[in-house]
Design an enzyme around this catalytic site. Structure first.
Site, PDB file in Angstrom:
ATOM      1  N   ARG A   1       0.298  19.885   6.504  1.00 58.73           N
ATOM      2  CA  ARG A   1      -0.118  20.772   7.617  1.00 58.73           C
ATOM      3  C   ARG A   1       0.863  20.771   8.785  1.00 58.73           C
ATOM      4  NH1 ARG A   1      -4.974  18.437   6.055  1.00 58.73           N
ATOM      5  NH2 ARG A   1      -6.191  19.881   4.818  1.00 58.73           N
TER       6      ARG A   1
ATOM      7  N   LYS B   1      11.821  30.835  13.403  1.00 59.09           N
ATOM      8  CA  LYS B   1      11.353  31.688  12.301  1.00 59.09           C
ATOM      9  C   LYS B   1      11.711  30.982  10.995  1.00 59.09           C
ATOM     10  CE  LYS B   1      11.565  36.371  14.196  1.00 59.09           C
ATOM     11  NZ  LYS B   1      12.227  37.682  14.093  1.00 59.09           N
TER      12      LYS B   1
ATOM     13  N   GLU C   1      27.044  38.894  13.686  1.00 56.37           N
ATOM     14  CA  GLU C   1      25.912  38.503  14.546  1.00 56.37           C
ATOM     15  C   GLU C   1      26.417  38.072  15.931  1.00 56.37           C
ATOM     16  OE1 GLU C   1      22.768  38.881  13.733  1.00 56.37           O
ATOM     17  OE2 GLU C   1      22.775  39.006  11.536  1.00 56.37           O
TER      18      GLU C   1
ATOM     19  N   LYS D   1      20.477  33.272  22.501  1.00 56.55           N
ATOM     20  CA  LYS D   1      19.281  33.339  21.642  1.00 56.55           C
ATOM     21  C   LYS D   1      18.155  32.497  22.253  1.00 56.55           C
ATOM     22  CE  LYS D   1      17.048  33.457  17.339  1.00 56.55           C
ATOM     23  NZ  LYS D   1      17.058  33.613  15.923  1.00 56.55           N
TER      24      LYS D   1
ATOM     25  N   GLU E   1       8.049  37.389  19.147  1.00 58.41           N
ATOM     26  CA  GLU E   1       8.510  38.766  18.989  1.00 58.41           C
ATOM     27  C   GLU E   1       7.454  39.796  19.364  1.00 58.41           C
ATOM     28  OE1 GLU E   1      11.345  39.309  15.743  1.00 58.41           O
ATOM     29  OE2 GLU E   1      10.773  41.419  15.652  1.00 58.41           O
TER      30      GLU E   1
ATOM     31  N   ARG F   1      12.208  39.881  22.016  1.00 56.72           N
ATOM     32  CA  ARG F   1      12.935  39.269  20.888  1.00 56.72           C
ATOM     33  C   ARG F   1      13.417  40.315  19.882  1.00 56.72           C
ATOM     34  NH1 ARG F   1      11.592  33.509  17.831  1.00 56.72           N
ATOM     35  NH2 ARG F   1      13.175  33.719  16.212  1.00 56.72           N
TER      36      ARG F   1
ATOM     37  N   ASN G   1      17.200  42.516  16.698  1.00 53.05           N
ATOM     38  CA  ASN G   1      17.290  43.351  15.492  1.00 53.05           C
ATOM     39  C   ASN G   1      18.315  44.474  15.636  1.00 53.05           C
ATOM     40  OD1 ASN G   1      15.258  41.880  14.196  1.00 53.05           O
ATOM     41  ND2 ASN G   1      13.673  43.071  15.247  1.00 53.05           N
TER      42      ASN G   1
ATOM     43  N   HIS H   1      20.097  45.867  12.712  1.00 49.04           N
ATOM     44  CA  HIS H   1      19.428  45.369  11.505  1.00 49.04           C
ATOM     45  C   HIS H   1      18.564  46.426  10.827  1.00 49.04           C
ATOM     46  CE1 HIS H   1      20.888  41.621  13.040  1.00 49.04           C
ATOM     47  NE2 HIS H   1      20.321  40.914  12.093  1.00 49.04           N
TER      48      HIS H   1
ATOM     49  N   HIS I   1      19.339  46.544   7.118  1.00 47.62           N
ATOM     50  CA  HIS I   1      18.427  46.154   6.033  1.00 47.62           C
ATOM     51  C   HIS I   1      18.346  47.250   4.981  1.00 47.62           C
ATOM     52  CE1 HIS I   1      16.112  43.196   8.831  1.00 47.62           C
ATOM     53  NE2 HIS I   1      17.068  42.581   8.175  1.00 47.62           N
TER      54      HIS I   1
ATOM     55  N   HIS J   1      24.728  40.150   4.421  1.00 44.21           N
ATOM     56  CA  HIS J   1      23.837  40.609   5.499  1.00 44.21           C
ATOM     57  C   HIS J   1      24.634  41.041   6.744  1.00 44.21           C
ATOM     58  CE1 HIS J   1      20.401  40.686   8.159  1.00 44.21           C
ATOM     59  NE2 HIS J   1      20.979  39.779   8.936  1.00 44.21           N
TER      60      HIS J   1
HETATM   61  P1  NAD Z   1      23.442  30.974   3.046  1.00 48.65           P
HETATM   62  O1  NAD Z   1      22.503  29.991   3.604  1.00 48.65           O
HETATM   63  O2  NAD Z   1      23.130  31.573   1.725  1.00 48.65           O
HETATM   64  O3  NAD Z   1      24.891  30.328   2.994  1.00 48.65           O
HETATM   65  C1  NAD Z   1      25.955  31.061   2.423  1.00 48.65           C
HETATM   66  C2  NAD Z   1      26.738  30.229   1.417  1.00 48.65           C
HETATM   67  O4  NAD Z   1      27.578  29.336   2.114  1.00 48.65           O
HETATM   68  C3  NAD Z   1      25.867  29.360   0.504  1.00 48.65           C
HETATM   69  O5  NAD Z   1      26.407  29.427  -0.787  1.00 48.65           O
HETATM   70  C4  NAD Z   1      26.044  27.963   1.060  1.00 48.65           C
HETATM   71  O6  NAD Z   1      25.940  26.975   0.056  1.00 48.65           O
HETATM   72  C5  NAD Z   1      27.441  28.015   1.598  1.00 48.65           C
HETATM   73  N1  NAD Z   1      27.738  27.133   2.715  1.00 48.65           N
HETATM   74  C6  NAD Z   1      26.943  26.812   3.758  1.00 48.65           C
HETATM   75  N2  NAD Z   1      27.626  26.094   4.652  1.00 48.65           N
HETATM   76  C7  NAD Z   1      28.874  25.929   4.169  1.00 48.65           C
HETATM   77  C8  NAD Z   1      30.046  25.293   4.647  1.00 48.65           C
HETATM   78  N3  NAD Z   1      30.086  24.727   5.863  1.00 48.65           N
HETATM   79  N4  NAD Z   1      31.152  25.306   3.870  1.00 48.65           N
HETATM   80  C9  NAD Z   1      31.136  25.943   2.662  1.00 48.65           C
HETATM   81  N5  NAD Z   1      30.078  26.594   2.170  1.00 48.65           N
HETATM   82  C10 NAD Z   1      28.962  26.587   2.916  1.00 48.65           C
HETATM   83  O7  NAD Z   1      23.661  32.204   4.045  1.00 48.65           O
HETATM   84  P2  NAD Z   1      23.531  32.334   5.625  1.00 48.65           P
HETATM   85  O8  NAD Z   1      24.264  33.567   5.938  1.00 48.65           O
HETATM   86  O9  NAD Z   1      23.831  31.100   6.336  1.00 48.65           O
HETATM   87  O10 NAD Z   1      21.961  32.591   5.826  1.00 48.65           O
HETATM   88  C11 NAD Z   1      21.319  33.737   5.331  1.00 48.65           C
HETATM   89  C12 NAD Z   1      19.831  33.510   5.399  1.00 48.65           C
HETATM   90  O11 NAD Z   1      19.450  33.321   6.749  1.00 48.65           O
HETATM   91  C13 NAD Z   1      18.999  34.661   4.871  1.00 48.65           C
HETATM   92  O12 NAD Z   1      18.020  34.151   3.993  1.00 48.65           O
HETATM   93  C14 NAD Z   1      18.334  35.247   6.106  1.00 48.65           C
HETATM   94  O13 NAD Z   1      17.079  35.808   5.833  1.00 48.65           O
HETATM   95  C15 NAD Z   1      18.229  34.026   6.968  1.00 48.65           C
HETATM   96  N6  NAD Z   1      18.128  34.314   8.405  1.00 48.65           N
HETATM   97  C16 NAD Z   1      17.110  33.745   9.095  1.00 48.65           C
HETATM   98  C17 NAD Z   1      16.975  33.956  10.451  1.00 48.65           C
HETATM   99  C18 NAD Z   1      15.891  33.267  11.211  1.00 48.65           C
HETATM  100  O14 NAD Z   1      15.714  33.556  12.405  1.00 48.65           O
HETATM  101  N7  NAD Z   1      15.189  32.349  10.599  1.00 48.65           N
HETATM  102  C19 NAD Z   1      17.893  34.761  11.136  1.00 48.65           C
HETATM  103  C20 NAD Z   1      18.932  35.335  10.410  1.00 48.65           C
HETATM  104  C21 NAD Z   1      19.043  35.100   9.037  1.00 48.65           C
HETATM  105  N1  GLY Z   2      17.046  36.734  13.770  1.00 46.53           N
HETATM  106  C1  GLY Z   2      16.146  37.353  14.646  1.00 46.53           C
HETATM  107  C2  GLY Z   2      15.164  36.431  15.315  1.00 46.53           C
HETATM  108  O1  GLY Z   2      15.277  35.240  15.225  1.00 46.53           O
HETATM  109  O2  GLY Z   2      14.276  36.899  15.932  1.00 46.53           O
END
Ligand code: NAD
Ligand code: GLY
Length: 362
Positions: A124, A146, A188, A230, A240, A244, A248, A251, A255, A268
């Site tokens: 939980r 998030k 970003e 941020k 949001e 917040r 987007n 985005h 998307h 992305h």
């Molecule tokens: P990812 O987590 O898939 O990482 C990309 C690749 O890089 C992976 O293969 C990973 O293994 C590799 N990697 C990571 N760090 C590394 C390093 N230092 N050296 C070498 N390789 C490395 O992609 P991302 O772009 O970091 O994240 C995308 C995700 O984030 C999506 O799922 C998206 O929905 C999410 N996201 C969430 C929020 C939020 O507010 N929670 C905001 C934006 C995006």
């Molecule tokens: N990535 C957008 C948010 O965190 O709200």
């Protein structure tokens, strides 16, 4: 350490610090020792990141008196799902993770989102610490709480708001990031400049080459400015309800472009770059965003090797419909983030027909 001040994201009893540093991973143990409840930690990472940074993090944690178990989740967006979440939960149970234990997410946004949701839901809710190793995760996903996983029906459809206890972003880890991932993260970063900070936007224009060459001090400064931006937005609007949503920017179309190209053609951040240029043109047509600033934005994104045009072959009517299915829809209109000037945003509600017309005009 880079000597940058810690950023405090203030949310009453859920406030936390964000530390942006250079080669600071080895400090994680000493950073966490004064703030965590218990001594048990489960480190969640992926098979790409573990061999690069796992040992450094584990040594630092054990050196600070923590006992550390580890769970490896396969790398990549397709593993951000309920099946992997269940496996993580089972492994946490086997490792006897308790209410006072903490999960650490070491990796990109996929690991951060999945680990954050595992922490939100296990027993939980237990504590989570974010140690982001991609640029996108350092400037965006690790901050703000998030968390979630994807369903076949769509991305991030199951999740929770669950703020971390601490965020440590070591820009030294970006040296091993594939250059395409780095560039996608820069989209970003440009976003923060456009929506919130003319000063950051100018810094990016002046230092684009240094950033691409991974100048650590400049990268740390840039990541710090984005993280602070941020944090300010999240402090004002955690769930949001309003502000917040400016995050987007780019985005809404981004998307749709990702979905229409089956999540395989663009990263992305690349789709967001295309979306930002569209949003800037829309803003120029409707809200007087100056044409020279549209050109500056497009030129900056191009210098970072990012795409700026919607692929010709994407049918504009289909694209407008794909935009309409976006979850930011309000009744029959879609909420777009527009810019009036660099650093100043406004929202605009558009019908599918208006989106299609704008897509044809830009
Ligand atoms: P990812 O987590 O898939 O990482 C990309 C690749 O890089 C992976 O293969 C990973 O293994 C590799 N990697 C990571 N760090 C590394 C390093 N230092 N050296 C070498 N390789 C490395 O992609 P991302 O772009 O970091 O994240 C995308 C995700 O984030 C999506 O799922 C998206 O929905 C999410 N996201 C969430 C929020 C939020 O507010 N929670 C905001 C934006 C995006
Ligand atoms: N990535 C957008 C948010 O965190 O709200």
């Amino acid at each position: 350490m880079s000597g940058l001040p810690r950023i405090t994201l203030e949310l009453r009893d859920r406030s936390y610090d964000i530390e942006v540093g250079v080669e600071s991973l080895g400090r994680i143990g000493e950073c966490l020792a004064p703030i965590l409840k218990g001594k048990k930690i489960a480190l969640i990472t992926d098979p790409v990141v573990e061999p690069l940074y796992g040992a450094r993090v584990r040594e630092s944690l054990t050196g600070a008196g923590f006992s550390v178990s580890q769970v490896i989740v396969p790398a990549g967006e397709k593993h951000k799902n309920l099946g992997e979440l269940e496996r993580v939960h089972e492994e946490l149970a086997s490792a006897r993770i308790e209410r006072s234990s903490t999960l650490i997410a070491l990796g990109g946004g996929v690991i951060g989102d999945l680990t954050g949701f595992a922490a939100a839901s296990f027993l939980r809710g237990i504590d989570v610490v974010q140690v982001p190793t991609t640029l996108l995760a350092q400037v965006d996903s690790s901050i703000g709480g998030k968390t979630g996983v994807n369903l076949r029906a769509g991305k991030n459809l199951v999740g929770a708001f669950h703020q971390p206890r601490f965020v440590l972003a070591d820009v030294g880890t970006l040296a091993s990031l594939p250059v395409r991932e780095l560039r996608a993260g820069i989209a970003e970063v440009v976003k923060y400049g456009v929506i919130l900070s003319p000063k950051l936007f100018e810094l990016l224009e002046n230092e684009a080459e240094s950033i691409l060459n991974l100048d650590r001090d400049i990268l740390a400064d840039v990541v710090h400015q984005c993280a602070a931006a941020k944090a300010r937005v999240v402090m004002e609007d955690e769930r949001e309800g309003g502000l917040r949503a400016i995050l987007n920017f780019g985005h809404t179309l981004g998307h749709a472009v990702e979905a229409m190209t089956e999540y395989s053609r663009f990263l992305h951040g690349e789709a967001v770059a295309i979306g930002m240029v569209f949003a800037a043109r829309l803003s120029a047509a409707r809200h007087g965003f100056p044409a020279p600033d549209v050109a500056r934005m497009a030129a900056l994104l191009k210098r970072f090797g990012l795409p700026i045009t919607i692929p010709e072959e994407l049918d504009r009517a289909d694209l407008a419909r794909a935009v309409e299915t976006d979850k930011k829809r309000q009744s029959d209109r879609v909420k777009f983030v527009c810019v009036e000037a660099i650093g100043r945003t406004r929202f605009e509600l558009l019908s599918t027909n208006e989106i299609e017309d704008s897509l044809r005009a830009t």
